[in-house]
Each structure stands twice: as C-alpha cells, then as structure tokens.
Design an enzyme around this catalytic site. Structure first.
Site, PDB file in Angstrom:
ATOM      1  CE1 TYR A  88      -4.774   8.095   3.895  1.00  0.00           C
ATOM      2  CE2 TYR A  88      -6.337   6.937   2.585  1.00  0.00           C
ATOM      3  CZ  TYR A  88      -4.991   7.723   2.685  1.00  0.00           C
ATOM      4  OH  TYR A  88      -4.406   8.080   1.609  1.00  0.00           O
ATOM      5  NE  ARG A 142      -3.024  12.926  -7.653  1.00  0.00           N
ATOM      6  CZ  ARG A 142      -3.993  12.310  -6.735  1.00  0.00           C
ATOM      7  NH1 ARG A 142      -5.157  12.708  -6.450  1.00  0.00           N
ATOM      8  NH2 ARG A 142      -3.691  11.275  -6.407  1.00  0.00           N
ATOM      9  CE  LYS A 160      -3.381   4.820   1.237  1.00  0.00           C
ATOM     10  NZ  LYS A 160      -3.087   5.191   0.253  1.00  0.00           N
ATOM     11  CD  GLU A 231      -1.229   7.519  -0.867  1.00  0.00           C
ATOM     12  OE1 GLU A 231      -2.499   7.979  -1.018  1.00  0.00           O
ATOM     13  OE2 GLU A 231      -0.685   6.400  -1.135  1.00  0.00           O
ATOM     14  CG  ASP A 232      -2.331  11.604  -2.015  1.00  0.00           C
ATOM     15  OD1 ASP A 232      -2.646  10.524  -2.716  1.00  0.00           O
ATOM     16  OD2 ASP A 232      -2.961  11.892  -1.099  1.00  0.00           O
ATOM     17  CG  ASP A 254      -2.144   3.082  -2.453  1.00  0.00           C
ATOM     18  OD1 ASP A 254      -2.450   1.748  -2.772  1.00  0.00           O
ATOM     19  OD2 ASP A 254      -3.095   3.687  -1.730  1.00  0.00           O
ATOM     20  CG  ASP A 255      -2.282   8.146  -5.119  1.00  0.00           C
ATOM     21  OD1 ASP A 255      -3.128   8.299  -4.615  1.00  0.00           O
ATOM     22  OD2 ASP A 255      -1.023   8.588  -4.867  1.00  0.00           O
ATOM     23  CG  ASN A 401     -11.621   9.096  -1.685  1.00  0.00           C
ATOM     24  OD1 ASN A 401     -12.814   8.673  -1.178  1.00  0.00           O
ATOM     25  ND2 ASN A 401     -10.621   8.217  -1.866  1.00  0.00           N
TER      26      ASN A 401
END
Length: 543
Positions: A88, A142, A160, A231-232, A254-255, A401
């Site tokens: 990850y 993103r 993930k 996610e993202d 999760d973000d 990150n």
C-alpha cells in the site's frame, strides 16, 4: 489447480458456486523432491529483497499473491512493517501511475460508464458472488495526492483489500476490488497508447449520479451481504456519494471517515502528552489544518469528537478548529467558498487575507498543526520553530501521501523542535536519534482502522456504518497502546500487532452497531465481551 463448482439456488435460479478449498500439496513428481514450505518462505523473502526498487518488489509480491496467496499472506503477517509500505502507501502510488504499463493479468471488477443499463449483468460475472463480503470501490479521480489516474487507480482497491485480509483475517475469496471507469481528465493517460481505460473525459455530475444510483442498486441486489468502502473519489464526489448512500447501504468512505478516525486516535494520545507538558487542560487544544479537501474536512469533523469528549458543545468544538487552503485562512468575509469548506469557515476574523502559514500560526496559536495539503515542505523551519515556541510539545501531523508530498519529514520536525515534537505522518519515516535519545515517529495509517472497522461491520451484519461505529474504532485504537509503547511516547501501537488490534476494534464496532440498532446478527448481543472477542478471533482467516 482444480476448481470445484457446487450448484446452488438463488432467487429461484440455479447457479454454480466456487467451493473454497485448502491448497492441496501437489502429487509427488510435480514439485522438486527437497521442496519444503518453511524453506520456500525463506526463498520468497530472499527473492523479494533482491529487487532493487519498491515498484519491482510490488510487482513480485503481486505475482506471489496470484501464484500462492497463502504464502503471500503468511509472509505479510510475519513481516508487517516491511510489507505494508510495499503493498500500500507509499509504493501503491507508483503502482497506480504505472498500472497500464505494468499490467499482466486482471484482478478485480471493472465497471465502465459504457456498461450503464447493464451493470447488474457485469457484476454477476464475478466468480465468487456468494462469498463476497467486502468491496473497495474507486473511480480513480483522486488517488492519494496524485490526482486523477482514471482506471489506473485499480491497485488502490486491490491494495486496500490485501490489508483487510492481512490486518483482520477477512478471507481472500470474500474480497471484491472494483474500479469504476468513467473516463479521466488526465491528458497524459488519454494520449498514452497503453492506457487501459476509457479514452474520454469525465462526464457531468448529473450523469455520474445516475450511473452511481444504478451501480449501488445492482451491488445491493447482487451482493446482499456486502460491505462497501468508497476510496479515493475526488472531494465533491466523495462527500456527495457518502451523503447519498450511507443511510441506504452498509458503506463508509475511508478518506473522510477512516482517515478522521485514525487521526483522532493518534491525536488523543498526542494531546494527553502535550497537555501533560504544558499543564493546560485537554479542552484548551487548538487545531490548525493545512488542506481543506475531503480528507482535511473529514478529519476536522472527526476531531470535533475529541472536544465533545472533553465536555464541549458542538459549537464550542467547531470553534477550536481552523482551516487553511491554497488561498490561505478560510473565513466568511474572504468570498465564495466550496460547500464543504463553509462549516469551518471562521466568523471571528474579518481582516485582510492571510496566506503565510507562519503568520497564521502566530495568529491562531495552535497546539496542533495537521497537514492534508499534498504540499511538500509546507511545514518549513519557520513554521515548526514557531509552533515549538508556542508549545512545550508541539503536535505536528504531516498526513499527506506519498512521502514525496509530505508537508515535512520526521528528521526535520525533530531537529527544528529540538526533539520535542509529537509527530505522526501519513507515510512511514525512520526513527531518529536526537542528542542521545531515540525518537519514534507515528504513522497515521488508515490500516490501523479500516480492517477492524470492516470486520466488525461484517460480523454484526450492519445495515449501515454509523458515526458512532467509526468513533468506536478510533477510541479502540487509542486505547490499544501497551505500557511499553506508552513509555516510548508512541502515538500508535506497533503495526506488528495489527491482528490483535483489529480484534479489539471489531469488538468495539460491534457493540456500537448494537447500541445504534443497525446490527442484524442479533445473537452476538448475548455474548459477553470476552466471548465476543473469542468469536471474532475464531472468524479471522489464517494462512
């Protein structure tokens, strides 16, 4: 490998189900005579460590997982600190950028904008429909701090889910990585002849909302026992989709929620150490954020819980938080603001725009500075020295990150704060020796939270993931430090204990689901806490 299919009936239709099997040792003659599983584990580690770059190590581990997933996860569990940054962050960022060039064979489900009207049929092509329990879904808009990567975002979903398996013992066959290919605005990928995604720009939001409605409806119909993690997604879509679906389906982002939960946990431990050094009560903390996207605002919302735990009202909690974006301090009189930024916009400042971060720190006088800006070096020497002048133990969390986008590095924060910093980052940094004393950086990695949160939600068969369940995961993590870890001023437990930590978090999440009335596995209510923890651990898959 032989695949065994059993006939099953679903909604009056007979289907074939893949039967999970323990890998069988090949008959004599199909392996070298001296082959030994323990020695082969050593061989695999040597092969991994012979690779000279993280992306080569990532590719090797991907092939190992495909060829022998039990060996992959066995090695992962035995070497968590080494494997986590390879499968990850930060390596997965490069894996996404290079996905179309390094592609070997497919893993996961690809749902295209061209599949609209036919999404259910595509989902039913998944070979393990009956086993599916958790899916990570991205549209690649993103990815980390790298922007719009389109279909190349698939490794995010894959990585993930690998951490769900390693961190919480969720069975590999129950995971469903999904990438929604709705185009990309990345000119480089659109012009790349090897790019594997749709060669078109992303459509207007109204078209995407219609696509997502069909996707979520068909997901629930095809996978009735599935927990979904978004996610993202880009900031506007992340908030919009979470708001649209969180009360209708078991899902979380999760973000927004996971990042907030893991930061809240680390902040709880940092605030206790900071207050012990300053003598000020926990309710006196003041938090300054650099970065006001989905992650920044999501973390800010979650950190309001910290102040509420100290007895402050919602309004008082909000007043302890300041946000800074690319235009400087966010305040009402600055002009038009994006909707998600308005909640934390300051009403008590009406001066000229304030853009210099050191000036803002001097004005706000924060005890904590958190970065989710993806701006390398934003926490420079002036900023950290100013924070250190204001606080005997400044809290500095550069959370962006991957490493190359982190607001500062640990050795810088340690030096500029004269070794007094309470530090946690989004990506890993090595420990540092400062004047004969060893300093340990925290890593606010979401993998501390989402495996246990997901496992708890799955075992409770939660109909929704409530804010109280997310908060329970955070508080469970904050309380997971051992006496030895507290003696070293660690903000997070050592990642090698992830299975133990995930079990405790899952128990807290199940209890929160029961209290909220969203649990459908009602038999678990009768269990004592020790019985529930034993049950959770019995459900963890071990390779």
């Amino acid at each position: 490998m032989t695949i065994v299919l059993n006939p099953v009936w679903s909604n009056g239709v007979q289907k074939l189900k893949v039967v999970s099997q323990t890998p069988v040792t090949p008959p004599r003659g199909l392996l070298p005579p001296a082959h030994d599983a323990k020695i082969h584990a050593v061989r695999c580690l040597q092969q991994l460590r012979s690779k000279t770059t993280p992306i080569e190590q990532y590719i090797y581990l991907s092939q190992l997982k495909d060829a022998d997933h039990a060996m992959f996860y066995r090695l992962c569990l035995a070497n968590m600190a080494e494997f986590t940054p390879l499968i990850y962050t930060p390596t997965v960022g490069d894996a996404c950028i290079q996905y179309s060039h390094n592609f070997r064979r497919p893993e996961g489900l690809f749902i295209s904008l061209k599949d609209k009207g036919n999404i259910g049929k595509i989902l039913r092509n998944w070979p393990r429909v009956e086993d599916a329990r958790i899916s990570v879904v991205t549209d690649g808009s993103r990815i980390l701090g790298l922007g719009d990567l389109g279909l190349n975002g698939m490794p995010i979903s894959i990585g993930k889910l690998s951490l769900y398996v390693a961190g919480a013992g969720i069975r590999p066959e129950s995971t469903v990585p999904i990438c929604l290919d709705v185009g990309t605005d990345n000119e480089k990928f659109l012009a790349d002849p090897l790019y594997l995604g749709l060669r078109q720009r992303r459509p207007p939001m109204a078209e995407l909302e219609s696509f997502m409605e069909e996707f979520m409806t068909e997901m629930a119909a095809t996978f009735p026992k599935l927990l979904i993690q978004f996610e993202d997604f880009s900031t506007d879509k992340a908030f919009a989709y979470l708001e649209a679906f969180r009360d209708r389906y078991p899902l979380f982002n999760d973000d927004i929620q996971g990042t907030g939960a893991v930061v809240l946990s680390g902040f709880l431990n940092a605030a206790r150490l900071s207050s012990a050094a300053s003598g000020r009560p926990l309710s006196d903390h003041r938090i300054l954020f650099l970065g006001a996207g989905s992650a920044g605002v999501g973390v800010a919302m979650q950190l309001m819980s910290f102040f509420k735990l100290q007895g402050l009202s919602t309004e008082e909690a909000r007043d302890r938080i300041w946000l800074v974006d690319s235009q400087g301090l966010i305040f009402d009189d600055r002009g038009p603001l994006a909707e998600h930024k308005k909640y934390f916009s300051r009403k008590d400042y009406n001066g000229p725009p304030m853009k210099n971060l050191t000036d803002i720190v001097n004005y706000v006088k924060p005890t904590a500075l958190l970065g989710l800006s993806t701006t390398k070096g934003a926490f420079n020497q002036s900023v950290i020295e100013t924070m250190s002048a204001l606080n005997p133990r400044p809290i500095i969390f550069p959370l962006s990150n991957p490493v190359r986008l982190s607001e500062c590095e640990f050795h810088e924060a340690a030096e500029w704060s004269q070794g007094r910093v309470l530090f946690a980052s989004g990506s890993p940094f090595p420990e540092q020796e400062y004047k004969g004393r060893m300093l340990y950086p925290g890593q606010g990695n979401n993998m501390y939270i989402f495996p246990g949160l997901g496992l708890g939600a799955i075992l409770a068969r939660a109909s929704a993931v409530t804010d109280s369940m997310v908060e329970a995961s955070s508080l469970g993590l904050a309380d997971a430090l051992t006496p030895e870890e507290r003696a070293q001023d660690l903000l997070y437990p050592r990642v090698e204990r992830i299975r133990e930590i995930s079990g405790e978090i899952a128990r807290s999440v199940i209890r929160a689901a029961q209290k909220a009335g969203v649990d459908r596995s009602t038999d678990l209510r009768k269990m004592s806490d020790p019985e529930l923890l034993a049950f959770i651990r019995s459900k963890m898959w071990t390779p």
